[in-house]
Design an enzyme around this catalytic site. Structure first.
Site, short mmCIF file in Angstrom:
data_model
loop_
_atom_site.label_atom_id
_atom_site.label_comp_id
_atom_site.label_asym_id
_atom_site.label_seq_id
_atom_site.Cartn_x
_atom_site.Cartn_y
_atom_site.Cartn_z
N CYS A 1 14.17 10.03 6.98
CA CYS A 1 13.94 9.72 8.39
C CYS A 1 15.23 9.79 9.19
O CYS A 1 15.23 10.26 10.34
CB CYS A 1 13.33 8.32 8.52
SG CYS A 1 11.69 8.16 7.79
N GLU B 1 9.20 1.53 11.25
CA GLU B 1 10.25 2.56 11.25
C GLU B 1 9.53 3.90 11.20
O GLU B 1 8.89 4.24 10.20
CB GLU B 1 11.19 2.43 10.07
CG GLU B 1 12.35 3.42 10.19
CD GLU B 1 13.01 3.77 8.87
OE1 GLU B 1 12.95 4.96 8.49
OE2 GLU B 1 13.54 2.86 8.22
N LEU B 2 9.66 4.67 12.27
CA LEU B 2 8.87 5.89 12.40
C LEU B 2 9.77 7.12 12.36
O LEU B 2 10.80 7.11 11.73
CB LEU B 2 8.04 5.81 13.69
CG LEU B 2 7.22 4.52 13.82
CD1 LEU B 2 6.45 4.50 15.12
CD2 LEU B 2 6.29 4.32 12.64
N GLU C 1 10.36 16.43 14.71
CA GLU C 1 11.03 16.10 13.46
C GLU C 1 10.70 17.15 12.41
O GLU C 1 9.53 17.38 12.12
CB GLU C 1 10.61 14.72 12.97
CG GLU C 1 11.26 14.33 11.65
CD GLU C 1 10.89 12.93 11.20
OE1 GLU C 1 11.75 12.26 10.61
OE2 GLU C 1 9.73 12.51 11.44
N GLY D 1 6.77 5.37 8.38
CA GLY D 1 5.96 6.59 8.33
C GLY D 1 6.01 7.35 9.63
O GLY D 1 6.97 7.25 10.39
N ALA E 1 2.28 5.28 -0.60
CA ALA E 1 1.77 6.62 -0.32
C ALA E 1 0.99 7.12 -1.54
O ALA E 1 1.36 6.85 -2.69
CB ALA E 1 2.91 7.57 0.00
N LYS F 1 0.87 -1.16 0.00
CA LYS F 1 0.00 0.00 0.00
C LYS F 1 0.91 1.22 0.00
O LYS F 1 1.47 1.61 1.02
CB LYS F 1 -0.91 0.00 1.24
CG LYS F 1 -1.93 1.16 1.23
CD LYS F 1 -1.37 2.37 1.98
CE LYS F 1 -2.35 3.52 2.00
NZ LYS F 1 -2.21 4.47 0.89
#
Length: 461
Positions: A268, A234-235, A365, A212, A162, A160
């Site tokens: 990131c 992974e944020l 961030e 995300g 973006a 899925k």
């Protein structure tokens, strides 16, 4: 959780402002068909020979290189990635396929245990279809670094993507199918939030992975937890780039430019908080500002461009609000600090000085071409400020004293520390975070085993 419109996924060229693609959301029947196709592909793939899987990865590498220009241009048009960086991303993804083709089979071999007489071993078996909810900033690398080990391990991969990079995802799917990937083994589905939730709860999905925001990660983790399914996240990150007094300042400046401004700062693991010991702060600041001024900002299709437009117009507005909030809190604007005029979605390369703990750009961030310069009294103060964050993804430490640097690295609360180098991802080493930057690992043997069943086999005569 995800940026969409009521009508579906819309791609808008951030350089021209032109709408270049529109993909309606998949219907309930189409989502079910994607799930079934992915499930069926897994049933055949799970019993395939690992050697044949490796050969397929080599064919994928060839397919990526054959259509590298087309894929890079699609990324450039959809999310503003400078074309040279897009080409490098495709090549890096091809090398990833080759690396896993060579080394991956060894990671999946049965392992002996300490049980006497070889009565027990552990074998790594595939789990099933893996749902991947992926971001827009690396439409090829981010997808491939998860998909390659997942598929090599015998799973299937349901993507899925973006909404603003749907064209890149569909082109990537076409390239993989052209290289010999079976229909459904790598499958793109344009699902809305409700459909994602239903897919996670569907018995045909074995696990889920997301890269995300913290908000999206929390939502996915909650859904996966309720379904008793594994998730890898992974944020966000607010990575510290620490420059000690004994560092090679010229090398550190060069590293900070790359670490902060590649992909227009939309990474990131970018160097978001640049923490410099007071003894060398002025020297570093002056050289860093000069280097930022020298960067080429402009048309992302120009091979010489380093900074292209930001991927989405709403994200530029959000970035500017964070910058203005930081300035109101007492920081100073040393360079930039504003959106650039014109139809293109540029934000001026920005350097904030006198940033202190508690300020917006220290706590949050900043996903764009903005660097925050922070003064540390000494190395101890630098480490304390680096750890004063809810995030823990990556980090960078610059010092000529490698013994001291290794000792300090062990005290930095992140998933990775790069000494005398900006942070980057490499298939030979794992990537992932701690704290609110997520959990689980991608790449290396850690990544390929994340989505396997470590099955114990005990033998009694």
């Amino acid at each position: 959780m995800f940026m969409t419109t009521p009508a579906g996924a819309v791609s808008r060229n951030p350089f021209t402002g032109e709408v270049i693609g529109h993909t309606p959301f998949a219907s309930t029947a189409e989502v079910d068909a994607a799930l079934q196709q992915t499930w069926s592909a897994f049933q055949a793939w799970r019993v395939s020979e690992i050697a044949s899987r490796s050969q397929l990865l080599l064919k994928i590498a060839g397919g990526l290189r054959q259509q590298a220009r087309e894929l890079a241009e699609m990324m450039t048009d959809e999310m503003g990635k400078p074309i040279a960086q897009g080409l490098a991303e495709v090549e890096k993804s091809a090398r990833l396929c080759e690396w896993y083709a060579e080394h991956g089979p060894a990671f999946l071999k049965p392992e002996p245990t300490l049980v006497e007489n070889n009565k027990a071993f552990v074998q790594y078996l595939p789990l099933g279809p893996i749902l991947a909810v992926m971001p827009w900033n690396f439409p090829v690398w981010q997808v491939m670094r998860g998909a390659v080990p997942i598929i090599l391990a015998g799973n299937s991969y349901l993507l899925k993507p973006a909404p603003n990079v749907m064209g890149s995802a569909l082109l990537l799917q076409s390239i993989l199918v052209g290289a010999g990937v079976a229909e459904g083994l790598f499958r793109v589905v344009n699902a809305d939030n409700d459909a994602v939730a239903k897919m996670i709860h569907d018995r045909r999905i074995a696990a889920v992975t997301l890269t995300g925001s913290v908000r999206a990660g929390a939502a996915i983790a909650g859904l996966a937890g309720a379904a008793i399914k594994k998730s890898v996240l992974e944020l966000g990150g607010a990575d510290a780039f620490i420059v000690l007094a004994d560092a090679d300042i010229d090398a550190a400046v060069k590293g900070a430019i790359s670490g902060r401004f590649m992909n227009s700062g939309q990474i990131c693991i970018a160097a978001k908080r640049i923490i410099v010991e007071a003894a060398v702060y002025d020297q570093f600041r002056d050289k860093f500002i000069a280097a930022v001024k020298a960067m080429k900002v402009g048309d992302p299709r120009d091979e010489e461009t380093l900074i292209g437009p930001m991927a989405r117009f709403d994200l530029r507005d959000e970035l500017d609000s964070q910058v203005q909030a930081t300035l109101k809190e007492g920081a100073e604007c040393l360079l930039g600090g504003h959106a650039m005029p014109g139809a293109a979605n540029f934000y001026a390369p920005t350097v904030l000085g006198n940033v202190k703990p508690g300020m917006t750009s220290f706590r949050q961030e900043l996903f764009g071409p903005v660097a925050s310069l922070i003064v540390a009294k000494d190395a101890e103060d630098a480490i304390a400020m680096a750890n004063d964050s809810e995030f823990g993804l990556g980090g960078s430490l610059w010092s000529r004293d490698l013994v001291k640097a290794r000792e300090l690295a062990a005290r930095i609360e992140t998933g990775g520390v790069f000494i005398n180098s900006p942070s980057f991802s490499d298939p030979r080493v794992p990537i992932g975070g701690v704290k609110r930057s997520g959990y689980g690992r991608e790449l290396s043997h850690f990544g390929i085993r994340e989505f396997t069943n470590a099955q114990t086999v005990w033998l009694e005569e």
